[in-house]
Design a protein around this motif. Structure first.
Motif, mmCIF file in Angstrom:
data_model
loop_
_atom_site.group_PDB
_atom_site.id
_atom_site.type_symbol
_atom_site.label_atom_id
_atom_site.label_comp_id
_atom_site.label_asym_id
_atom_site.label_seq_id
_atom_site.Cartn_x
_atom_site.Cartn_y
_atom_site.Cartn_z
ATOM 1 N N ASP A 1 -5.028 2.893 0.832
ATOM 2 C CA ASP A 1 -3.738 3.260 0.705
ATOM 3 C C ASP A 1 -3.193 1.986 -0.627
ATOM 4 O O ASP A 1 -1.997 1.474 0.147
ATOM 5 N N VAL A 2 -3.589 2.019 -1.499
ATOM 6 C CA VAL A 2 -3.050 0.938 -2.976
ATOM 7 C C VAL A 2 -1.429 1.629 -3.381
ATOM 8 O O VAL A 2 -0.736 0.463 -3.314
ATOM 9 N N GLU A 3 -0.873 2.762 -3.481
ATOM 10 C CA GLU A 3 0.568 2.732 -3.516
ATOM 11 C C GLU A 3 1.411 1.874 -1.919
ATOM 12 O O GLU A 3 2.147 0.754 -2.258
ATOM 13 N N LYS A 4 1.187 1.992 -0.416
ATOM 14 C CA LYS A 4 1.494 0.959 0.590
ATOM 15 C C LYS A 4 1.124 -0.477 0.513
ATOM 16 O O LYS A 4 1.833 -1.175 0.374
ATOM 17 N N ILE A 5 0.227 -0.422 0.139
ATOM 18 C CA ILE A 5 -0.242 -1.404 -0.140
ATOM 19 C C ILE A 5 1.039 -2.603 -0.436
ATOM 20 O O ILE A 5 1.563 -3.635 -0.663
#
Length: 105
Positions: free
Chosen positions: A49-53
């Protein structure tokens, strides 16, 4: 004030993306140069989850970060096209929203 979009296509390379954003936030002098800078992350079908990270680490940055998630890896050229056609307000229909585009691969 010049509007600039820095577009970054990403595919599961979180550490490199973090380093890139850290460098951008540390070295981009928006106030001194009178720039309105935004960053667009094109997640090209990453498993993580690139966005969350990235939001967790860069939520208080000096300029906004936008995210577009593709359901699968569409390749780098379609990601570039997504960068060039991106507007923060999706209702705007204009050939180019920003004055300058930077694509960081």
């Amino acid at each position: 004030m010049l509007k600039i979009l820095i577009g970054i296509p990403v595919l599961d390379n979180i550490e490199i993306s973090k380093a890139c954003l850290q460098h951008l936030f540390r070295n981009t002098k928006t106030d001194r140069l009178n720039l309105d800078v935004s960053v667009l992350i094109i997640d090209n079908g990453s498993e993580s989850d690139v966005e969350k990270i990235l939001k967790n680490e860069f939520s208080s940055g000096i300029f906004p970060i936008y995210f577009v998630k593709n359901p699968e890896n569409r390749g780098v050229a379609p990601a570039w096209n997504q960068i060039l056609t991106f507007t923060p307000e999706q209702t705007l229909k204009k050939d180019f929203y920003y004055d300058y585009y930077v694509i960081a691969n």
